[in-house]
Enzyme design. Structure first.
Site, PDB file in Angstrom:
ATOM      1  N   LYS A  81     -54.888  35.880 -38.922  1.00  0.00           N
ATOM      2  CA  LYS A  81     -55.399  35.161 -37.517  1.00  0.00           C
ATOM      3  C   LYS A  81     -56.739  34.690 -37.494  1.00  0.00           C
ATOM      4  CE  LYS A  81     -55.373  36.491 -32.468  1.00  0.00           C
ATOM      5  NZ  LYS A  81     -54.927  37.450 -31.721  1.00  0.00           N
ATOM      6  N   SER A 154     -51.648  36.358 -28.412  1.00  0.00           N
ATOM      7  CA  SER A 154     -52.622  35.156 -28.692  1.00  0.00           C
ATOM      8  C   SER A 154     -52.592  34.848 -30.329  1.00  0.00           C
ATOM      9  CB  SER A 154     -54.065  35.536 -28.197  1.00  0.00           C
ATOM     10  OG  SER A 154     -54.180  36.700 -29.192  1.00  0.00           O
ATOM     11  N   SER A 178     -50.697  41.058 -27.902  1.00  0.00           N
ATOM     12  CA  SER A 178     -50.866  39.846 -28.481  1.00  0.00           C
ATOM     13  C   SER A 178     -50.389  39.865 -30.091  1.00  0.00           C
ATOM     14  CB  SER A 178     -52.224  39.281 -28.727  1.00  0.00           C
ATOM     15  OG  SER A 178     -52.725  38.801 -27.586  1.00  0.00           O
TER      16      SER A 178
END
Length: 465
Positions: A81, A154, A178
């Site tokens: 990420k 996210s 997330s």
């Protein structure tokens, strides 16, 4: 053969790489080819580093051929990420503000991945500041199971890339869900570890007392291998726990006979749609058939602490962004700006009230867990939520109440959970359940999820690209 390779669990490929039947270079070339073919539509990557990845893969092959195999991650192409500091791949935190940012050091988590021999493909798309919305400069990732459906925030790019065969595994972060939300929406197995189990050094924060780092993968076995590589104390992060790290792969086949699992059906029915309730009802007899015993428990009331989550998150986020907000407000997107504005308005009284509610909630959770080994809840209250539905949710904290009743509470108390695919919605979007455990019970969570995946194949379902 190519279809089998791109969709495989990476732990099933480790022996083939070690023996030379499959090469890291071949797998890396396959991933890069799939990224080139599919990511123009899926938008899971924000940065790809093909030359570096190919060089790393060749080095891994040479090292393995010389007898230097490091373990199940060695030679496996992965991505992380876009919130982890990496010195050789851009780090942008989901915002154009950091286009020229050069990470001054490597995050502990990515350094440990590299030390385990993983090949880094690039960085995966995230929401701005890993909160709820995308920066205007970022194209939102597409759920490969259905374009009209939510990918989960996210760590959205992480969920899309791994399920689509554009990386074999990834690391995400979880402040209110997330890791677990995109894992649920994309059919992955995600672990939100105990707070402090994995170092946050070199990870841009949303809210430090709520942030967790963990793996997202295609199976419990893969997730266990990833967690083992990154977990443990870190002198660069004083909040990283010094508790010894077990080998999460060791004993993963032991089964769940004799375990006691708590369930609060009233809590589930009150928060989830009938389709989600039915999916949980279907999981219970499967786990019972594997030897688990279910008992009724009462989960503490979540509404006050979810409002408190928003209060604490906003204040800690404002602290994290104090060097650029509000001084560079025009460079921020709408959702993150609203959170930071809220954080600046919170009074000391309101923050103390939220912290007091959090302490009381944590005590109640500990009491609930005393007679049980694990706790079963859905991963999402809605089956395969659509983008249109998500757009109708009210402003935070009401949005958290609507989407995160089964997620944010475990960020608040810091207890570990694992998200496990368990079905498909009426529109074909993956559905999942969560098992939560006591602090540092990640090995037990992996074992339980692996037992379920031994008699089901939802975790092997891949999108038709």
């Amino acid at each position: 053969m190519e279809d089998e390779l791109w969709s495989a669990e990476f732990t099933s490929l480790s022996d083939a790489i070690r023996s030379g039947r499959v090469t890291s270079l071949g797998l890396t070339e396959l991933m890069l080819a799939r990224i080139a073919e599919h990511d123009g539509r899926l938008h899971s990557y924000i940065a790809v580093a093909p030359e570096m990845a190919l060089k790393s893969a060749m080095e891994a092959d040479a090292e393995i051929a010389a007898g230097g195999w490091r373990g199940p991650l060695h030679g496996i192409p992965m991505a992380v990420k876009d919130v982890f500091y990496t010195m050789d791949i851009r780090t942008g935190f989901g915002s154009s503000m950091y286009d020229d940012f050069q990470a001054p050091y490597e995050s502990t988590a990515t350094a440990r991945l590299r030390s385990a021999g993983a090949v880094m493909l690039g960085k995966l798309t995230a929401t701005e500041g890993v909160y709820a919305g995308y920066h205007p400069s970022i194209t939102e990732p597409v759920n490969p199971f259905g374009d009209a459906h939510w990918t989960g925030n996210s760590s959205s790019g992480s969920g899309v890339a791994v399920t689509s065969g554009l990386a074999y595994g990834t690391l995400g972060t979880d402040t209110g869900g997330s890791i677990r939300l995109p894992s649920a929406c994309c059919g992955l197995t995600g672990i939100k570890p105990t707070w402090g189990r994995v170092s946050r050094h070199g990870v841009f924060p949303l809210a430090e007392s709520l942030d967790h780092v963990g793996p997202m993968a295609r199976s419990a076995r893969d997730a266990a291998a990833l967690l083992h590589a990154i977990a443990g104390a870190d002198p660069s992060d004083p909040t990283a726990a010094s508790v010894a790290v077990p080998d999460y792969m060791d004993g993963i086949d032991a089964g769940i006979g004799g375990l006691t699992i708590g369930i609060d059906r009233d809590f589930i029915i009150a928060k989830a749609t009938p389709e989600v309730v039915a999916s949980i009802d279907a999981v219970v007899p499967v786990l019972e058939s594997l030897g688990a015993r279910f008992v009724a428990v009462n989960f503490p009331e979540t509404r006050p602490i979810l409002y408190g989550w928003h209060t604490e998150c906003s204040v800690e986020a404002a602290l994290a962004h104090r060097d650029t907000f509000p001084a560079r407000r025009s460079e921020y997107g709408e959702r993150l700006s609203a959170l930071l504005d809220f954080g600046h308005r919170v009074t000391a009284f309101e923050l103390a009230e939220a912290q007091q509610a959090r302490r009381a909630f944590n005590g109640a959770v500990a009491a609930m867990f005393a007679p049980i080994d694990l706790f079963l809840v859905p991963a999402l209250p809605i089956a395969g939520p659509t983008l249109a539905h998500m757009a109708t949710l009210g402003p935070d904290p009401d949005g958290i109440l609507a989407v995160g009743p089964f997620n944010a509470p475990f960020d608040i108390c810091g207890y570990p959970t694992i998200t496990v695919p368990c079905g498909a919605s009426s529109m074909g979007i993956p559905m999942a359940f969560q098992l939560a455990g006591k602090p540092f019970a990640e090995a037990l969570l992996c074992r339980a999820a692996h037992a379920y995946q031994g008699v089901s194949d939802w975790h092997r379902r891949r999108p038709n690209l």
